[in-house]
Design an enzyme around this catalytic site. Structure first.
Site, PDB file in Angstrom:
ATOM      1  N   TRP A 133       0.831  -1.338   0.048  1.00 21.31           N
ATOM      2  CA  TRP A 133       0.078  -0.437  -0.243  1.00 21.31           C
ATOM      3  C   TRP A 133       0.882   1.391  -0.137  1.00 21.31           C
ATOM      4  O   TRP A 133       0.570   2.128  -0.962  1.00 21.31           O
ATOM      5  CB  TRP A 133      -1.188   0.210   0.960  1.00 21.31           C
ATOM      6  CG  TRP A 133      -1.878   1.237   1.170  1.00 21.31           C
ATOM      7  CD1 TRP A 133      -3.620   1.462   0.587  1.00 21.31           C
ATOM      8  CD2 TRP A 133      -1.528   2.481   2.150  1.00 21.31           C
ATOM      9  NE1 TRP A 133      -3.392   2.488   0.424  1.00 21.31           N
ATOM     10  CE2 TRP A 133      -2.507   3.063   2.110  1.00 21.31           C
ATOM     11  CE3 TRP A 133      -0.461   2.800   2.440  1.00 21.31           C
ATOM     12  CZ2 TRP A 133      -2.630   4.943   2.277  1.00 21.31           C
ATOM     13  CZ3 TRP A 133      -0.155   4.926   3.415  1.00 21.31           C
ATOM     14  CH2 TRP A 133      -1.160   5.194   3.434  1.00 21.31           C
ATOM     15  N   TYR A 184       1.265   4.308  -3.180  1.00 18.84           N
ATOM     16  CA  TYR A 184       0.950   5.525  -2.731  1.00 18.84           C
ATOM     17  C   TYR A 184       2.498   6.435  -3.442  1.00 18.84           C
ATOM     18  O   TYR A 184       1.335   7.543  -3.935  1.00 18.84           O
ATOM     19  CB  TYR A 184      -0.309   5.849  -1.084  1.00 18.84           C
ATOM     20  CG  TYR A 184      -0.147   7.407  -0.716  1.00 18.84           C
ATOM     21  CD1 TYR A 184      -1.261   7.557  -1.463  1.00 18.84           C
ATOM     22  CD2 TYR A 184       1.405   8.328  -0.192  1.00 18.84           C
ATOM     23  CE1 TYR A 184      -1.948   8.397  -0.592  1.00 18.84           C
ATOM     24  CE2 TYR A 184       0.764   8.823   0.166  1.00 18.84           C
ATOM     25  CZ  TYR A 184      -0.705  10.021  -0.596  1.00 18.84           C
ATOM     26  OH  TYR A 184      -0.922  10.886   0.498  1.00 18.84           O
ATOM     27  N   ASP A 201      -6.247  -0.300   0.072  1.00 17.37           N
ATOM     28  CA  ASP A 201      -6.960   0.728   0.666  1.00 17.37           C
ATOM     29  C   ASP A 201      -8.215   0.802   1.320  1.00 17.37           C
ATOM     30  O   ASP A 201      -8.603   0.138   0.530  1.00 17.37           O
ATOM     31  CB  ASP A 201      -5.935   2.402   0.057  1.00 17.37           C
ATOM     32  CG  ASP A 201      -6.971   3.773   0.661  1.00 17.37           C
ATOM     33  OD1 ASP A 201      -6.597   3.981   1.177  1.00 17.37           O
ATOM     34  OD2 ASP A 201      -8.082   4.156   0.654  1.00 17.37           O
TER      35      ASP A 201
END
Length: 467
Positions: free
Chosen positions: A407, A411, A427
């Site tokens: 994650w 990002y 997410d």
């Protein structure tokens, strides 16, 4: 873009802002080149030539239009690997990369040879990296001559020229004008410098400010009165929106003038000014929001730290921790804005810290160790968080740092690498928006949004964050 003359001429005839900066038109009858939004009378088709970049038009002997000002045109939004490298290299060149280093050294930033960099830049823009740099210096000088009260000497050096003599000679030979001919009116000296940056409409300015405002690090960033404020080194910038002129107005401390190319580049990345809404909306369909942008990174390390602090906590909690981090380790800065008091700590500064010092701010020890390890990897050159970096390699190196998982890596790729297809499918917000916790199903749903899944992620988050 397909530079089919008939397609380009239709866009020019309509003064279509969606194609602003996507191509330029050289007008044979006047010897100037223009943007699609030029207010001048549309030239006859037989008098038009079309170019993928301003530098390509200048190589053919055209000089920039004084009315539409090609130096203000938005940049490009690449997707495939070769064009991503070319556009990222063009961005670095625009920020002054070739003023102090060779093409070969710039190529090493992207993990390629100088020969390959020349090839992809030539294919994308029709000119060499050196020709691109020369045009960017001239266009920046033209901007400063028009919009600032800087002396000729300061204009020359701020634009990347090594001497005033070289600046004067090249300006006259390329534009057939003397620099003072551009400065038609006197601008009163000021403690701040103001520049405009154009975008292709629409632009969801409120959505951008809402996203960034919820994630500001107190002391280094703020959203006030419809503007985004932040410290830059020992100075500051304030970015506002002029919807009528389709520009962002960037005000900055005059002391930052020597760093002007890099600062404008950072603002373009942060607000995703190279986006082409027409292309994005056609792929996202009903998910598309008018003016959707992916907030980028003024400086990659800052967003990476913010991503680590945001692991398994609310946006509000992560923002509080980011403010503590800035005030504890950032250098104090004097600004006219009460909300701006400190600069973001650099990777070099954080790399020298003990993790226990970071943990003392209330940050989980594992994350404190992760932040130090990340800073050391960036300082040592093992990780480069900037557009044009190899996405797969960067994600793999990020995930090799204890405390960074898929994650966080995704990002960071979305916001610092300007990778339009990044998609943090695990997410929580995305799972809520799509009403499923099944990662396989989420990826299957998102398949139709390729290669703009990063924009889809922002749209899904905005749907949850709107007041």
């Amino acid at each position: 873009m397909d530079l089919a003359p008939e397609h380009c001429y239709r866009a020019l005839t309509a003064h279509d802002p969606r194609f602003d900066g996507v191509f330029f038109v050289g007008v044979k009858s006047t010897g100037v080149y223009c943007r699609t939004v030029c207010p001048a009378r549309t030239p006859l088709r037989r008098n038009c030539e079309f170019f993928p970049a301003a530098a390509a038009a200048e190589r053919e002997g055209y000089r920039p239009c004084l009315r539409c000002r090609p130096e203000l045109a938005p940049g490009n939004a690449p997707v495939d690997a070769a064009s991503r490298i070319a556009v990222a290299a063009a961005g670095r060149i625009e920020e002054g990369a070739l003023s102090g280093q060779s093409v070969e050294r710039l190529a090493r930033e992207f993990g390629i040879t100088g020969r390959h960099l020349r090839r992809v830049v030539e294919a994308e823009f029709g000119v060499s990296p050196v020709e691109l740099a020369q045009t960017q210096r001239l266009l920046l000088a033209k901007r400063l001559l028009t919009d600032s009260s800087l002396s000729m000497t300061k204009v020359a050096f701020s634009s990347g020229f090594g001497s005033l003599r070289r600046f004067n000679a090249l300006f006259k030979s390329r534009y057939r004008l003397k620099p003072r001919d551009i400065r038609r009116h006197r601008i009163a000296p000021s403690a701040a410098l103001t520049c405009d940056l154009a975008y292709r409409p629409p632009l969801d300015w409120d959505g951008l400010l809402r996203f960034l405002g919820r994630r500001t690090a107190a002391g280094a960033e703020a959203v006030q009165d419809g503007r985004f404020l932040r410290t830059v080194g020992a100075g500051w910038i304030a970015v506002g929106h002029d919807a009528r002129r389709r520009t962002l107005r960037v005000e900055m401390a005059a002391s930052l003038t020597p760093a002007l190319p890099a600062i404008l580049g950072g603002v373009k990345r942060l607000f995703d000014l190279g986006a082409e809404p027409r292309r994005i909306a056609s792929q996202l369909g009903r998910l598309a929001l008018p003016g959707l942008r992916v907030p980028g990174a003024f400086e990659g390390f800052e967003v990476a730290v913010r991503a680590v602090l945001g692991q398994q906590v609310t946006v509000s909690a992560a923002t509080t921790l980011a403010g503590r981090f800035v005030r504890a380790f950032g250098e104090p800065v004097e600004t006219p804005h009460a909300a701006l008091t400190h600069a973001w700590p650099t990777a070099a500064r954080v790399a020298a810290l003990r993790p226990s010092r970071i943990a003392s701010l209330g940050i989980v020890s594992q994350r404190a160790r992760c932040i130090v390890a990340l800073a050391r990897a960036i300082r040592g050159g093992r990780i480069r968080l900037a557009p044009g970096s190899d996405v797969e390699e960067t994600r793999a190196r990020l995930c090799s740092i204890p405390g960074i998982g898929p994650w966080t890596a995704e990002y960071i790729a979305m916001r610092t690498l300007a990778w339009p297809d990044a998609f943090p499918h695990t997410d929580l917000g995305i799972r809520r928006a799509l009403r499923t916790d099944n990662p396989v199903k989420i990826l299957a749903i998102a398949e139709k949004w390729r290669p703009w899944r990063a924009y889809a992620a922002i749209a899904l988050w905005q749907g949850l964050e709107k007041p």
